[in-house]
Design a protein around this motif. Structure first.
Motif, short mmCIF file in Angstrom:
data_model
loop_
_atom_site.label_atom_id
_atom_site.label_comp_id
_atom_site.label_asym_id
_atom_site.label_seq_id
_atom_site.Cartn_x
_atom_site.Cartn_y
_atom_site.Cartn_z
N LEU A 266 54.85 9.55 -7.75
CA LEU A 266 55.03 10.50 -8.84
C LEU A 266 54.99 11.93 -8.32
O LEU A 266 54.34 12.24 -7.30
N GLU A 267 55.68 12.79 -9.01
CA GLU A 267 55.67 14.21 -8.74
C GLU A 267 55.78 14.96 -10.05
O GLU A 267 56.12 14.37 -11.09
N VAL A 268 55.49 16.24 -10.03
CA VAL A 268 55.57 17.07 -11.21
C VAL A 268 56.59 18.17 -10.95
O VAL A 268 56.58 18.81 -9.89
N ALA A 269 57.49 18.35 -11.90
CA ALA A 269 58.51 19.39 -11.83
C ALA A 269 58.15 20.48 -12.84
O ALA A 269 57.89 20.18 -14.01
N PHE A 270 58.12 21.72 -12.39
CA PHE A 270 57.74 22.82 -13.27
C PHE A 270 58.53 24.05 -12.87
O PHE A 270 59.11 24.12 -11.78
N GLY A 307 47.77 17.41 -5.73
CA GLY A 307 48.93 17.23 -4.87
C GLY A 307 49.24 18.52 -4.14
O GLY A 307 48.44 19.46 -4.11
N THR A 308 50.43 18.58 -3.57
CA THR A 308 50.88 19.75 -2.81
C THR A 308 52.31 20.07 -3.19
O THR A 308 53.08 19.19 -3.56
N LEU A 309 52.66 21.35 -3.06
CA LEU A 309 54.04 21.77 -3.28
C LEU A 309 54.92 21.14 -2.20
O LEU A 309 54.61 21.23 -1.01
N SER A 310 56.02 20.53 -2.60
CA SER A 310 56.87 19.83 -1.65
C SER A 310 58.23 20.49 -1.46
O SER A 310 58.72 20.60 -0.34
N ARG A 311 58.86 20.94 -2.54
CA ARG A 311 60.20 21.51 -2.40
C ARG A 311 60.50 22.37 -3.62
O ARG A 311 59.72 22.45 -4.56
N GLU A 312 61.67 23.00 -3.58
CA GLU A 312 62.12 23.87 -4.67
C GLU A 312 63.55 23.53 -5.03
O GLU A 312 64.28 22.92 -4.24
N GLY A 313 63.94 23.90 -6.25
CA GLY A 313 65.29 23.63 -6.69
C GLY A 313 66.31 24.42 -5.91
O GLY A 313 66.07 25.55 -5.48
N PHE A 326 58.73 21.63 -7.22
CA PHE A 326 58.31 20.23 -7.29
C PHE A 326 57.05 20.07 -6.45
O PHE A 326 56.97 20.59 -5.33
N ALA A 327 56.09 19.35 -6.99
CA ALA A 327 54.84 19.09 -6.29
C ALA A 327 54.62 17.58 -6.23
O ALA A 327 54.70 16.90 -7.26
N ARG A 328 54.35 17.08 -5.05
CA ARG A 328 54.11 15.65 -4.85
C ARG A 328 52.63 15.36 -5.11
O ARG A 328 51.76 15.98 -4.52
N LEU A 329 52.37 14.42 -6.01
CA LEU A 329 51.00 14.08 -6.38
C LEU A 329 50.47 12.99 -5.45
O LEU A 329 51.17 12.03 -5.13
N ASP A 330 49.22 13.17 -5.06
CA ASP A 330 48.61 12.21 -4.12
C ASP A 330 48.28 10.89 -4.82
O ASP A 330 48.74 9.83 -4.41
N ARG A 331 47.49 10.96 -5.87
CA ARG A 331 47.12 9.75 -6.60
C ARG A 331 47.04 10.10 -8.08
O ARG A 331 46.04 10.65 -8.54
#
Length: 490
Positions: A266-270, A307-313, A326-331
């Protein structure tokens, strides 16, 4: 006598009335004369003193937290589509909405009878092609033997012809015998050419047979692929969603059967503003892998994932502003794709900054400080961040000064005030956790809240157990009670 008595009484009342009128007129005249003779007195004005709340400005290092709102999504989502058309004849027991499946697990089978017939036909063509190759190779071997035999015969006829020529030179042989031997040698050479042509045709037949075998192999591979397309398998371990088929239904090619979602990735997009995005970049222009906290409010019980920031649009998008991150969630325990969450990003610490209530700052980035003789002074500050109801500012000479916590239109430079909090009082620590307000519930009120939570089918089981545990305590957080009663109309 009676007339005389009444006349005297009326005369007495009239005299008394006239006397009162004369006395009243004298009082009015004296009052007017005194008023006109008095000198005007100017009242003394007293300065108004306002009571204000103040706090001591203390500089320190603060790690700002950037707040945004985003949506949970999965990094791997697969649409399960039918690669072949036909009737659905078999389903896995786990092929249901929300069920978890393993990698390479068979989920759906389409009627494979037609594809199996094509594969059997292709296998038969393969056997014919292999038999043709064996026959062609045998024909090549026979043609080579025939060529060898013809060459031997031609050699014999040539030696016979040469012998006749020798006899003719010695005068022993005849011309007829020589001509016959020459004709036999020529015929043998023609036979060699025919055998060579037959060998070439046999070799060409081998090449054609091999080409036919290659086509048969391609047809068999295609038939095998069509047969494998009748089975829909899980490409990875995940959870099924949008399942919309039943057994016996006719499906067409490329028709969607379900969706497979990897709930462990899972990841979160904001979206953040361009100014906020610039603060998240490193010196070389790359996105800083800052720590991110996603919070989902569930009936007063928050689900939290880090989580940590992983990438941008790659692009802003039509009609959009700012930047999408986009941030990739650990758990992300308890989170589901589609959840609307609050995202908090930890920025780099700021040094020598002062935290103040946002009500202390004006639109012109000015604050009011307590000066000499308890009079207010205006001080210009630099606004660095807004943190909820607080602001982080920096200004020379502000540290150690008493700042007005709440500005009003009545306050300004030079106004004398009375500080409700002494300037030397120690301020409350910025990171001190606030104690939640607790309530003692009656039995009826507690039973109504417990029944609502137990009967709510949309609440996750984990959050439901957590809230029921809180409701079972003697004192319950007031925030939890207020949110539950707001949803049940209490």
């Amino acid at each position: 006598m009676r007339f005389l008595r009444q006349s005297l009484t009326g005369l007495f009342l009239a005299s008394l009335t006239l006397g009162l009128l004369v006395y009243a007129a004298a009082l009015v005249r004296d009052a007017v004369q005194v008023r006109m003779a008095d000198e005007p007195r100017v009242p003394q004005n007293r300065e108004r003193v306002f009571a204000v709340n103040t706090l001591m400005a203390q500089a320190g290092s603060v790690a700002p937290v950037l707040t945004a709102f985003g949506q949970i999504q999965s990094r791997r989502t697969l649409e399960l589509r039918a690669a072949a058309s036909g009737r659905l004849i078999d389903f896995a027991p786990e092929f249901e909405e929300g069920h978890k499946v393993a990698k390479d697990q068979l989920l759906v089978r389409i009627d494979p009878s037609q594809a199996q017939a094509e594969l059997d036909r292709a296998n038969s063509d393969m056997l014919d092609a292999e038999a043709e190759i064996r026959e062609a190779v045998g024909a090549v071997s026979l043609a080579r033997d025939d060529l060898a035999a013809a060459e031997e015969q031609a050699a014999l006829y040539q030696r016979q012809f040469q012998r006749q020529l020798d006899l003719r030179k010695r005068g022993v042989g005849t011309d007829a015998a020589s001509d016959t031997a020459e004709l036999s040698a020529s015929t043998a050479r023609g036979t060699i050419l025919a055998r060579r042509k037959a060998l070439a045709e046999a070799e060409a037949r081998v090449d054609q047979a091999r080409t036919t075998l290659a086509r048969a192999e391609i047809a068999r591979s295609e038939a095998q692929r069509l047969l494998s397309d009748t089975e829909v398998r899980a490409a990875f371990a995940g959870t099924l969603s949008a399942v919309s088929v039943i057994e016996g239904r006719l499906v067409s090619a490329n028709e969607q059967l379900a969706q497979l979602i990897d709930t462990d990735a899972l990841e979160v997009a904001f979206r953040v503003s361009t100014q906020q995005y610039a603060r998240l970049l490193t010196e070389d222009g790359a996105l800083d892998p800052a720590r991110v906290t996603a919070t989902l409010d569930v009936f007063g019980t928050n689900l939290v994932a880090t989580g940590t920031l992983s990438r941008e649009g790659a692009a802003v998008g039509e009609g959009q502003t700012g930047r999408q991150l986009f941030a990739r969630l650990d758990r992300a325990r308890g989170f589901k794709p589609g959840d609307f969450v609050t995202v908090s990003i930890d920025e780099a610490p700021l040094h020598s900054v002062i935290r103040l209530p946002s009500s202390a700052l004006s639109a012109a980035d000015e604050v009011l400080v307590l000066g000499a003789d308890d009079r207010l002074e205006v001080m210009q500050v630099q606004l660095l961040r807004r943190q909820g109801d607080d602001v982080l500012v920096r200004a020379p000479g502000l540290e150690g000064r008493a700042v007005v916590a709440e500005r009003t239109p009545l306050l300004g430079a030079g106004i004398k005030v009375r500080a409700l909090q002494p300037p030397g009082a120690a301020p409350v620590a910025d990171n001190a956790p606030a104690q939640p307000e607790m309530l003692e519930l009656s039995d009826e009120r507690r039973a109504r809240l417990v029944a609502f939570v137990q009967g709510n089918g949309r609440m996750p089981d984990e959050a439901k157990q957590r809230i029921l545990a809180q409701l079972g305590e003697p004192q319950v957080p007031a925030q939890v009670v207020q949110r539950l009663e707001a949803r049940i109309g209490g």
